[in-house]
Motif scaffolding. Structure first.
Motif, PDB file in Angstrom:
ATOM      1  N   ARG A  95       3.092  -0.293  -1.668  1.00 47.05           N
ATOM      2  CA  ARG A  95       2.806  -1.234  -0.552  1.00 47.05           C
ATOM      3  C   ARG A  95       3.404  -2.428  -0.650  1.00 47.05           C
ATOM      4  O   ARG A  95       3.223  -3.287   0.465  1.00 47.05           O
ATOM      5  CB  ARG A  95       1.365  -1.215  -0.285  1.00 47.05           C
ATOM      6  CG  ARG A  95       0.888   0.182   0.240  1.00 47.05           C
ATOM      7  CD  ARG A  95      -0.606   0.060   0.623  1.00 47.05           C
ATOM      8  NE  ARG A  95      -1.333   1.353   0.975  1.00 47.05           N
ATOM      9  CZ  ARG A  95      -2.729   1.440   1.183  1.00 47.05           C
ATOM     10  NH1 ARG A  95      -3.440   0.327   0.957  1.00 47.05           N
ATOM     11  NH2 ARG A  95      -3.177   2.866   1.438  1.00 47.05           N
ATOM     12  N   GLU A  96       3.726  -3.043  -1.650  1.00 51.13           N
ATOM     13  CA  GLU A  96       4.495  -4.307  -1.811  1.00 51.13           C
ATOM     14  C   GLU A  96       6.010  -4.225  -1.352  1.00 51.13           C
ATOM     15  O   GLU A  96       6.745  -3.380  -1.965  1.00 51.13           O
ATOM     16  CB  GLU A  96       4.363  -4.711  -3.310  1.00 51.13           C
ATOM     17  CG  GLU A  96       4.755  -6.041  -3.479  1.00 51.13           C
ATOM     18  CD  GLU A  96       4.718  -6.583  -4.961  1.00 51.13           C
ATOM     19  OE1 GLU A  96       5.269  -7.763  -5.212  1.00 51.13           O
ATOM     20  OE2 GLU A  96       4.223  -5.773  -5.903  1.00 51.13           O
ATOM     21  N   TRP A 155       9.012   0.173 -10.148  1.00 48.06           N
ATOM     22  CA  TRP A 155       8.223   0.412  -8.840  1.00 48.06           C
ATOM     23  C   TRP A 155       7.111   1.373  -9.534  1.00 48.06           C
ATOM     24  O   TRP A 155       7.175   2.556  -9.553  1.00 48.06           O
ATOM     25  CB  TRP A 155       9.237   1.100  -7.922  1.00 48.06           C
ATOM     26  CG  TRP A 155       8.675   1.035  -6.851  1.00 48.06           C
ATOM     27  CD1 TRP A 155       7.911   0.187  -5.956  1.00 48.06           C
ATOM     28  CD2 TRP A 155       9.334   1.657  -5.481  1.00 48.06           C
ATOM     29  NE1 TRP A 155       7.470   0.390  -4.747  1.00 48.06           N
ATOM     30  CE2 TRP A 155       8.608   1.265  -4.440  1.00 48.06           C
ATOM     31  CE3 TRP A 155      10.507   2.588  -5.391  1.00 48.06           C
ATOM     32  CZ2 TRP A 155       8.836   1.864  -3.028  1.00 48.06           C
ATOM     33  CZ3 TRP A 155      10.704   3.323  -4.388  1.00 48.06           C
ATOM     34  CH2 TRP A 155       9.897   2.829  -3.018  1.00 48.06           C
ATOM     35  N   GLN A 190       6.870  -4.072  -9.404  1.00 45.96           N
ATOM     36  CA  GLN A 190       6.182  -4.001  -8.094  1.00 45.96           C
ATOM     37  C   GLN A 190       5.398  -2.860  -7.885  1.00 45.96           C
ATOM     38  O   GLN A 190       5.761  -1.731  -8.447  1.00 45.96           O
ATOM     39  CB  GLN A 190       7.550  -4.193  -7.045  1.00 45.96           C
ATOM     40  CG  GLN A 190       8.362  -5.369  -7.068  1.00 45.96           C
ATOM     41  CD  GLN A 190       8.900  -5.623  -5.800  1.00 45.96           C
ATOM     42  OE1 GLN A 190      10.151  -6.325  -5.913  1.00 45.96           O
ATOM     43  NE2 GLN A 190       8.042  -5.396  -4.841  1.00 45.96           N
ATOM     44  N   ASP A 191       4.360  -3.171  -7.078  1.00 45.45           N
ATOM     45  CA  ASP A 191       3.184  -2.177  -6.842  1.00 45.45           C
ATOM     46  C   ASP A 191       3.667  -1.365  -5.643  1.00 45.45           C
ATOM     47  O   ASP A 191       4.409  -1.978  -4.521  1.00 45.45           O
ATOM     48  CB  ASP A 191       1.740  -2.600  -7.136  1.00 45.45           C
ATOM     49  CG  ASP A 191       1.698  -2.833  -8.461  1.00 45.45           C
ATOM     50  OD1 ASP A 191       2.245  -2.317  -9.154  1.00 45.45           O
ATOM     51  OD2 ASP A 191       0.570  -3.779  -8.568  1.00 45.45           O
ATOM     52  N   ASP A 248      11.156  -7.624  -3.210  1.00 44.18           N
ATOM     53  CA  ASP A 248      10.876  -9.076  -3.169  1.00 44.18           C
ATOM     54  C   ASP A 248      12.513  -9.447  -2.985  1.00 44.18           C
ATOM     55  O   ASP A 248      13.235  -9.774  -4.123  1.00 44.18           O
ATOM     56  CB  ASP A 248      10.420  -9.351  -4.516  1.00 44.18           C
ATOM     57  CG  ASP A 248      10.001 -10.857  -4.701  1.00 44.18           C
ATOM     58  OD1 ASP A 248      10.555 -11.516  -3.721  1.00 44.18           O
ATOM     59  OD2 ASP A 248       9.109 -11.210  -5.392  1.00 44.18           O
ATOM     60  N   TYR A 253       7.046   2.888   4.736  1.00 43.78           N
ATOM     61  CA  TYR A 253       6.984   2.003   3.754  1.00 43.78           C
ATOM     62  C   TYR A 253       8.302   2.229   3.033  1.00 43.78           C
ATOM     63  O   TYR A 253       8.676   0.997   2.517  1.00 43.78           O
ATOM     64  CB  TYR A 253       5.765   1.831   2.820  1.00 43.78           C
ATOM     65  CG  TYR A 253       5.671   1.268   1.410  1.00 43.78           C
ATOM     66  CD1 TYR A 253       6.156   0.004   1.492  1.00 43.78           C
ATOM     67  CD2 TYR A 253       6.067   1.952   0.320  1.00 43.78           C
ATOM     68  CE1 TYR A 253       6.242  -0.763   0.166  1.00 43.78           C
ATOM     69  CE2 TYR A 253       5.985   1.403  -0.762  1.00 43.78           C
ATOM     70  CZ  TYR A 253       6.302   0.053  -0.904  1.00 43.78           C
ATOM     71  OH  TYR A 253       6.418  -0.704  -2.179  1.00 43.78           O
TER      72      TYR A 253
END
Length: 298
Positions: A59-60, A81, A56-57, A63, A107
């Motif tokens: 700001r994402e 991450w 995951q990048d 999930d 975030y």
């Protein structure tokens, strides 16, 4: 890569697991979040990966639908991450010092709360391969080892404040000659790390500056280095071999023979992804699949 919305998969009652299949031993898998690849691979192998790792990048959001689909099948979860943002078709790194200063806390707290909502433990590898010199978020004049350590400790503290059930996995790349910092300079300390990971590949002859390396040649020096740094358990977060330059099936068989020499290594995640340069998947040949199945049976 476009991925199937996991909400749709959940509503459809999709299961990744191969019914009745035995676990794939100490192997986990690093895999795309597309809702198809995991089940397809397990059907070819006839075994089930009890641990799944995905990327995951920055700001994402965490999930949560994907995580719920996997935990429903009692799999262990690990998120790689990456502090990078896609901007104008290219990745831009998020400076470690801005993370350490709390500039991204809104975030980060939302991510932590989503993990807490899952109600199951999640392992997090923040900034994998941070000792490299090829990625958007790696070291440079404005991204020092000290900045990385401060960012890591800040994230650890925020997740603890949010009561998120997280295991922190510190995962550098295997040792290589042009690394910009030592493992010791980048290690956040035992109080902030639950497990140590290593990413490493046998590139074979896919480019002019590499040669074929066995599993032991690939990982042994780095395993010894982290074992001298900490007694935390070790995992191999990204493991794979190219086909070009030797026998990938033979490399897998060698891995299987060699691994018992390193009892501190508790889990390996096979990197089942095709990138723009090399196809690292287990399914590049039937011989590689058969070698892996034989290794799991052993």
């Amino acid at each position: 890569m476009r991925r199937t919305p996991l909400a749709a998969l959940l509503l459809a009652g999709v299961s990744f697991t191969t019914a009745g299949a035995a676990p794939c031993g100490v192997f986990g898998v690093t895999i795309p979040r597309d809702g198809r690849t995991l089940g397809a691979l397990e059907r070819k192998l006839g075994c089930t990966f009890t641990a799944v790792r995905w990327f995951q990048d920055w700001r994402e959001p965490f999930d949560l639908p994907y995580a719920r689909a996997l935990t429903r099948e009692r799999r262990a979860l690990e998120v790689s991450w990456q502090p990078r943002i896609l901007r104008g078709g290219a990745y831009v790194g998020v400076p470690y010092r801005s993370i350490a200063a709390g500039e991204h806390d809104a975030y980060v707290r939302a991510f932590a709360r989503a993990v807490r909502t899952l109600g199951r433990p999640v392992s997090i590898t923040f900034a994998p391969e941070m000792n490299g010199d090829w990625g958007a978020y790696q070291l440079g004049q404005k991204n020092t080892p000290q900045d990385f350590v401060r960012a890591w400790r800040h994230l650890h503290d925020v997740f603890r404040q949010e009561r998120a059930n997280v295991r922190w996995v510190w995962t550098p790349n295997i040792l290589y000659p042009t690394a910009r910092a030592s493992y010791r300079a980048l290690y956040p300390g035992d109080a902030y790390v639950d497990e140590v990971g290593l990413d490493g590949y046998n590139w074979g002859t896919t480019n002019p500056w590499n040669r074929w390396l066995t599993f032991e040649q690939t990982f042994a020096p780095s395993i010894r280095a982290v074992a001298a740094l900490t007694r935390k358990p070790i995992q191999l977060g990204e493991v794979s071999s190219a086909e070009r330059g030797g026998s990938k099936a033979g490399w897998i068989r060698d891995l299987c023979r060699t691994l018992p020499k390193y009892p501190q290594v508790k889990r390996l995640f096979w990197f089942h992804i095709r990138d723009q340069n090399v196809d690292w998947r287990l399914s590049t040949s039937q011989a590689a699949l058969d070698a892996f199945k034989s290794c799991v049976r052993r």
